[in-house]
Design an enzyme around this catalytic site. Sequence first.
Site, PDB file in Angstrom:
ATOM      1  N   GLU A  12      17.579  96.246  50.410  1.00 22.53           N
ATOM      2  CA  GLU A  12      16.973  97.408  50.740  1.00 22.53           C
ATOM      3  C   GLU A  12      18.306  98.415  51.842  1.00 22.53           C
ATOM      4  OE1 GLU A  12      13.236  95.402  52.861  1.00 22.53           O
ATOM      5  OE2 GLU A  12      15.219  94.602  53.395  1.00 22.53           O
ATOM      6  N   GLY A  78       4.242  90.235  55.402  1.00 28.01           N
ATOM      7  CA  GLY A  78       2.718  90.045  55.144  1.00 28.01           C
ATOM      8  C   GLY A  78       1.721  90.901  55.791  1.00 28.01           C
ATOM      9  N   GLU A 193      12.234  88.211  61.917  1.00 27.87           N
ATOM     10  CA  GLU A 193      13.140  88.739  62.568  1.00 27.87           C
ATOM     11  C   GLU A 193      13.285  89.436  63.409  1.00 27.87           C
ATOM     12  OE1 GLU A 193      14.062  87.243  58.518  1.00 27.87           O
ATOM     13  OE2 GLU A 193      13.349  89.266  59.144  1.00 27.87           O
ATOM     14  N   ASP A 216       3.171  91.141  50.314  1.00 25.69           N
ATOM     15  CA  ASP A 216       1.833  90.612  50.637  1.00 25.69           C
ATOM     16  C   ASP A 216       0.791  90.229  51.091  1.00 25.69           C
ATOM     17  OD1 ASP A 216       3.111  88.275  51.839  1.00 25.69           O
ATOM     18  OD2 ASP A 216       4.711  88.351  51.809  1.00 25.69           O
TER      19      ASP A 216
END
Length: 249
Positions: A12, A78, A193, A216
């Site tokens: 990333e 998610g 996190e 997801d």
Amino acid sequence: MPIAILSALAEEQNGLVHLLENAQQIRHAGRNFCRGKLHGQEVICALSGIGKVAAATTAAALIERFGAKAIVFTGVAGGLGDAVHVGHVVVARQYVQHDMDASPLFPRFEVPGYGRVVFDCDTALTNALLQAVQACVQQQAGRWTAELGLGAPQVHEGLIVSGDRFVSGSEEVAQLCQGLQRAGLQPLAVEMEGAAIAQVCADYGLPFAAMRSISDKADDAAHVDFPLFVQSIASRYAQAVIEELCKRL
């Protein structure tokens, strides 16, 4: 004002690091930090590590060692909200540790010593991040999601929850959401996190903002290949949004 950019995954940040002017690599506390300038803004890029302890350690190092005056997190999560789908983006307004449970000494989810459950993100920095995300979604992100056969991206803002476990089953998602909803909390996304960084920034009085692209639905169904999602969508979001944010700051 040095601004720190955190992510959990190296993929990333690769694009961002390569864009920094006068980049300087520094090894500290077992981590690699990259300091430079992006569109005139002093930036320090680092990987948080996975989990709350690693993230808190990194955040403290950024503040104590590198003098960061604000922290922005960009990563994946998610989706939990019914309207939050793969390829969408959630901008955090608040954070909660979904695995914090010091009951019966303290109410469920309350962080001992703080007298609260929720840690708010900084309003001004979050608004600037939200505008940068919206610009990215309007101008570019639709092409990225189309490449993976996903629907048009949307932007959400609200509560993200963090905990030291990878949530990946429908039953676990249902239990997680029910417990939070009983406490009057409506989560949009789950990760590992952000809540820790929000707590560290609260301790130091620093602005914190975070965005998460949804990879997801945190359940049993794998909607898209995760490494492909990170490369094709999450990494692009990180680069485009942080560039736009630096221009706005």
